[in-house]
Design a protein around this motif. Structure first.
Motif, short mmCIF file in Angstrom:
data_model
loop_
_atom_site.label_atom_id
_atom_site.label_comp_id
_atom_site.label_asym_id
_atom_site.label_seq_id
_atom_site.Cartn_x
_atom_site.Cartn_y
_atom_site.Cartn_z
N GLU A 10 45.59 20.85 58.31
CA GLU A 10 46.69 20.15 57.64
C GLU A 10 46.93 20.63 56.20
O GLU A 10 47.98 20.36 55.64
N GLY A 11 45.92 21.26 55.60
CA GLY A 11 46.06 21.72 54.23
C GLY A 11 45.76 20.65 53.18
O GLY A 11 45.77 20.94 51.99
N THR A 12 45.50 19.43 53.64
CA THR A 12 45.20 18.33 52.73
C THR A 12 44.43 17.26 53.50
O THR A 12 44.49 17.20 54.72
N LEU A 13 43.74 16.42 52.75
CA LEU A 13 43.05 15.28 53.36
C LEU A 13 43.77 13.97 53.05
O LEU A 13 43.29 12.91 53.39
N SER A 14 44.93 14.08 52.44
CA SER A 14 45.69 12.89 52.07
C SER A 14 46.22 12.18 53.30
O SER A 14 46.82 12.80 54.18
N ILE A 15 46.01 10.86 53.35
CA ILE A 15 46.54 10.10 54.48
C ILE A 15 48.02 9.78 54.28
O ILE A 15 48.69 9.36 55.21
N ASP A 16 48.53 10.00 53.07
CA ASP A 16 49.96 9.81 52.83
C ASP A 16 50.80 10.85 53.56
O ASP A 16 51.96 10.62 53.84
N GLY A 17 50.18 11.98 53.87
CA GLY A 17 50.91 13.07 54.51
C GLY A 17 50.90 13.01 56.03
O GLY A 17 51.36 13.95 56.68
#
Length: 50
Positions: A10-17
């Motif tokens: 995903e390129g990020t661990l942010s749950i907003d994304g």
């Protein structure tokens, strides 16, 4: 491990994304995996500290 795979895909661990099923599936795999490992590690610590 699950978080590393999620970050790589995903390129990020942010749950907003989380906007699609694949990202949501990776989130739940990470939650279930970490919950199971945390429980097993806690049980291991309790049994070895006695």
């Amino acid at each position: 491990m699950a978080l590393a795979v999620w970050r790589r895909r995903e390129g990020t661990l942010s749950i907003d994304g989380i906007r699609h099923r694949q990202a949501e599936a990776m989130f739940w795999v990470a939650v279930l995996f970490s919950n199971s490992l945390g429980t097993a590690y806690g049980d291991f610590l309790v049994n070895t500290c006695r």
